[in-house]
Design an enzyme around this catalytic site. Sequence first.
Site, PDB file in Angstrom:
ATOM      1  N   GLY A   1     -15.827 -75.849 -21.345  1.00  0.00           N
ATOM      2  CA  GLY A   1     -16.306 -74.541 -21.786  1.00  0.00           C
ATOM      3  C   GLY A   1     -17.801 -74.402 -21.982  1.00  0.00           C
ATOM      4  O   GLY A   1     -18.354 -73.329 -21.762  1.00  0.00           O
TER       5      GLY A   1
ATOM      6  N   GLU B   1     -21.399 -76.870 -28.041  1.00  0.00           N
ATOM      7  CA  GLU B   1     -20.022 -76.374 -27.906  1.00  0.00           C
ATOM      8  C   GLU B   1     -20.047 -74.886 -27.547  1.00  0.00           C
ATOM      9  O   GLU B   1     -20.972 -74.166 -27.930  1.00  0.00           O
ATOM     10  CB  GLU B   1     -19.305 -76.614 -29.248  1.00  0.00           C
ATOM     11  CG  GLU B   1     -17.902 -76.094 -29.365  1.00  0.00           C
ATOM     12  CD  GLU B   1     -16.893 -76.770 -28.453  1.00  0.00           C
ATOM     13  OE1 GLU B   1     -17.152 -76.820 -27.235  1.00  0.00           O
ATOM     14  OE2 GLU B   1     -15.831 -77.204 -28.933  1.00  0.00           O
ATOM     15  N   ASP B   2     -19.041 -74.428 -26.822  1.00  0.00           N
ATOM     16  CA  ASP B   2     -18.975 -73.005 -26.482  1.00  0.00           C
ATOM     17  C   ASP B   2     -18.525 -72.175 -27.668  1.00  0.00           C
ATOM     18  O   ASP B   2     -19.107 -71.143 -27.991  1.00  0.00           O
ATOM     19  CB  ASP B   2     -18.047 -72.769 -25.272  1.00  0.00           C
ATOM     20  CG  ASP B   2     -16.668 -73.417 -25.427  1.00  0.00           C
ATOM     21  OD1 ASP B   2     -16.425 -74.109 -26.436  1.00  0.00           O
ATOM     22  OD2 ASP B   2     -15.830 -73.228 -24.534  1.00  0.00           O
TER      23      ASP B   2
ATOM     24  N   ASP C   1     -13.442 -72.644 -33.355  1.00  0.00           N
ATOM     25  CA  ASP C   1     -12.301 -71.845 -33.820  1.00  0.00           C
ATOM     26  C   ASP C   1     -11.787 -72.485 -35.114  1.00  0.00           C
ATOM     27  O   ASP C   1     -12.282 -72.180 -36.198  1.00  0.00           O
ATOM     28  CB  ASP C   1     -11.274 -71.852 -32.676  1.00  0.00           C
ATOM     29  CG  ASP C   1     -10.032 -71.040 -32.939  1.00  0.00           C
ATOM     30  OD1 ASP C   1      -9.349 -71.289 -33.931  1.00  0.00           O
ATOM     31  OD2 ASP C   1      -9.709 -70.150 -32.143  1.00  0.00           O
TER      32      ASP C   1
ATOM     33  N   GLY D   1     -12.340 -75.536 -35.849  1.00  0.00           N
ATOM     34  CA  GLY D   1     -13.373 -76.520 -36.188  1.00  0.00           C
ATOM     35  C   GLY D   1     -12.884 -77.952 -36.013  1.00  0.00           C
ATOM     36  O   GLY D   1     -13.661 -78.897 -36.145  1.00  0.00           O
TER      37      GLY D   1
ATOM     38  N   THR E   1     -11.925 -79.627 -33.358  1.00  0.00           N
ATOM     39  CA  THR E   1     -12.525 -80.349 -32.229  1.00  0.00           C
ATOM     40  C   THR E   1     -13.890 -80.903 -32.629  1.00  0.00           C
ATOM     41  O   THR E   1     -14.189 -82.084 -32.420  1.00  0.00           O
ATOM     42  CB  THR E   1     -12.682 -79.404 -31.014  1.00  0.00           C
ATOM     43  OG1 THR E   1     -11.422 -78.815 -30.739  1.00  0.00           O
ATOM     44  CG2 THR E   1     -13.187 -80.137 -29.794  1.00  0.00           C
TER      45      THR E   1
ATOM     46  N   LYS F   1     -15.843 -68.602 -34.941  1.00  0.00           N
ATOM     47  CA  LYS F   1     -14.871 -67.671 -35.558  1.00  0.00           C
ATOM     48  C   LYS F   1     -14.709 -68.104 -37.011  1.00  0.00           C
ATOM     49  O   LYS F   1     -13.855 -68.955 -37.317  1.00  0.00           O
ATOM     50  CB  LYS F   1     -13.514 -67.783 -34.849  1.00  0.00           C
ATOM     51  CG  LYS F   1     -13.497 -67.309 -33.413  1.00  0.00           C
ATOM     52  CD  LYS F   1     -12.067 -67.440 -32.877  1.00  0.00           C
ATOM     53  CE  LYS F   1     -11.984 -67.193 -31.405  1.00  0.00           C
ATOM     54  NZ  LYS F   1     -10.690 -67.595 -30.830  1.00  0.00           N
TER      55      LYS F   1
ATOM     56  N   ASP G   1     -12.520 -70.083 -20.684  1.00  0.00           N
ATOM     57  CA  ASP G   1     -11.413 -69.769 -19.768  1.00  0.00           C
ATOM     58  C   ASP G   1     -10.160 -69.310 -20.482  1.00  0.00           C
ATOM     59  O   ASP G   1     -10.009 -69.503 -21.691  1.00  0.00           O
ATOM     60  CB  ASP G   1     -11.048 -71.013 -18.960  1.00  0.00           C
ATOM     61  CG  ASP G   1     -10.284 -72.030 -19.807  1.00  0.00           C
ATOM     62  OD1 ASP G   1     -10.707 -72.297 -20.940  1.00  0.00           O
ATOM     63  OD2 ASP G   1      -9.244 -72.541 -19.344  1.00  0.00           O
TER      64      ASP G   1
HETATM   65  P1  5GP Z   1     -11.116 -75.680 -32.320  1.00  0.00           P
HETATM   66  O1  5GP Z   1     -10.864 -77.138 -32.322  1.00  0.00           O
HETATM   67  O2  5GP Z   1     -12.373 -75.273 -33.055  1.00  0.00           O
HETATM   68  O3  5GP Z   1      -9.899 -74.933 -32.820  1.00  0.00           O
HETATM   69  O4  5GP Z   1     -11.230 -75.209 -30.843  1.00  0.00           O
HETATM   70  C1  5GP Z   1     -12.348 -75.400 -30.079  1.00  0.00           C
HETATM   71  C2  5GP Z   1     -12.036 -75.262 -28.608  1.00  0.00           C
HETATM   72  O5  5GP Z   1     -10.971 -74.334 -28.399  1.00  0.00           O
HETATM   73  C3  5GP Z   1     -13.201 -74.695 -27.853  1.00  0.00           C
HETATM   74  O6  5GP Z   1     -13.975 -75.710 -27.294  1.00  0.00           O
HETATM   75  C4  5GP Z   1     -12.538 -73.883 -26.768  1.00  0.00           C
HETATM   76  O7  5GP Z   1     -12.301 -74.713 -25.653  1.00  0.00           O
HETATM   77  C5  5GP Z   1     -11.224 -73.478 -27.339  1.00  0.00           C
HETATM   78  N1  5GP Z   1     -11.247 -72.100 -27.854  1.00  0.00           N
HETATM   79  C6  5GP Z   1     -11.242 -71.701 -29.149  1.00  0.00           C
HETATM   80  N2  5GP Z   1     -11.246 -70.357 -29.248  1.00  0.00           N
HETATM   81  C7  5GP Z   1     -11.255 -69.904 -27.980  1.00  0.00           C
HETATM   82  C8  5GP Z   1     -11.304 -68.590 -27.411  1.00  0.00           C
HETATM   83  O8  5GP Z   1     -11.322 -67.532 -28.068  1.00  0.00           O
HETATM   84  N3  5GP Z   1     -11.346 -68.529 -26.044  1.00  0.00           N
HETATM   85  C9  5GP Z   1     -11.333 -69.635 -25.261  1.00  0.00           C
HETATM   86  N4  5GP Z   1     -11.370 -69.436 -23.948  1.00  0.00           N
HETATM   87  N5  5GP Z   1     -11.297 -70.878 -25.755  1.00  0.00           N
HETATM   88  C10 5GP Z   1     -11.264 -71.006 -27.101  1.00  0.00           C
END
Ligand code: 5GP
Length: 179
Positions: free
Chosen positions: A48, A102-103, A106, A108, A110, A134, A162
């Site tokens: 991403g 990071e892109d 969400d 957190g 990851t 977010k 994506d």
């Molecule tokens: P986390 O571990 O913070 O929940 O998720 C991080 C990863 O989830 C990001 O690197 C991304 O790949 C994916 N992700 C989280 N939210 C979104 C979203 O709204 N759209 C997309 N395409 N990927 C997301």
Amino acid sequence: MNYITVHDKTFQPFIYEAEIQIAVSKIGERIAQDYAGKHPLFIGVLNGAFMFCSDLLKSVDVPCEVTFVRLSSYDGITSTGEVRSIVSLQEDIEGRDVILVEDIVDTGLTMQKAMASLSELKPSSLEIASLLVKPDCLQCELDIKYKGFEIPEKFVVGYGLDYDGLGRNFKDIYQLKQE
Ligand code: 5GP
């Protein structure tokens, strides 16, 4: 409104290319100031963050290096909460100033896992740059020093992000269409 369809879902424009580019340049300029006289290593999180990382480095006016890792906790449009590390880091980061790129953050989880693993490798400093955050979805404490936009709890695509493999090539960022 210019809707787009990716797989079975319709998305509407959310953040336009021009706003993204301004935000990315500002982050790059801030990093360049903060790391003046240093030689940071950027670690982009694939897939991403490839576009954000690429644009970001164009505004970082200090000598720097870049590498990539792949971590994943997403399946379709929901976070699984379980982080899989797929590609591990080849570089020696001991004593280095590291910025994890990071892109989107969400839950957190990851970034939390990545920060914990990278800290064990003894970098001299370690920060996060995330284009999108977010805040309502965060499930852990995370210090995100560099962020572009705080966004609501909506699934987004485009600018590297994506939906099941598609949508990364859009210049703008789109969110799921309101019903
Ligand atoms: P986390 O571990 O913070 O929940 O998720 C991080 C990863 O989830 C990001 O690197 C991304 O790949 C994916 N992700 C989280 N939210 C979104 C979203 O709204 N759209 C997309 N395409 N990927 C997301």
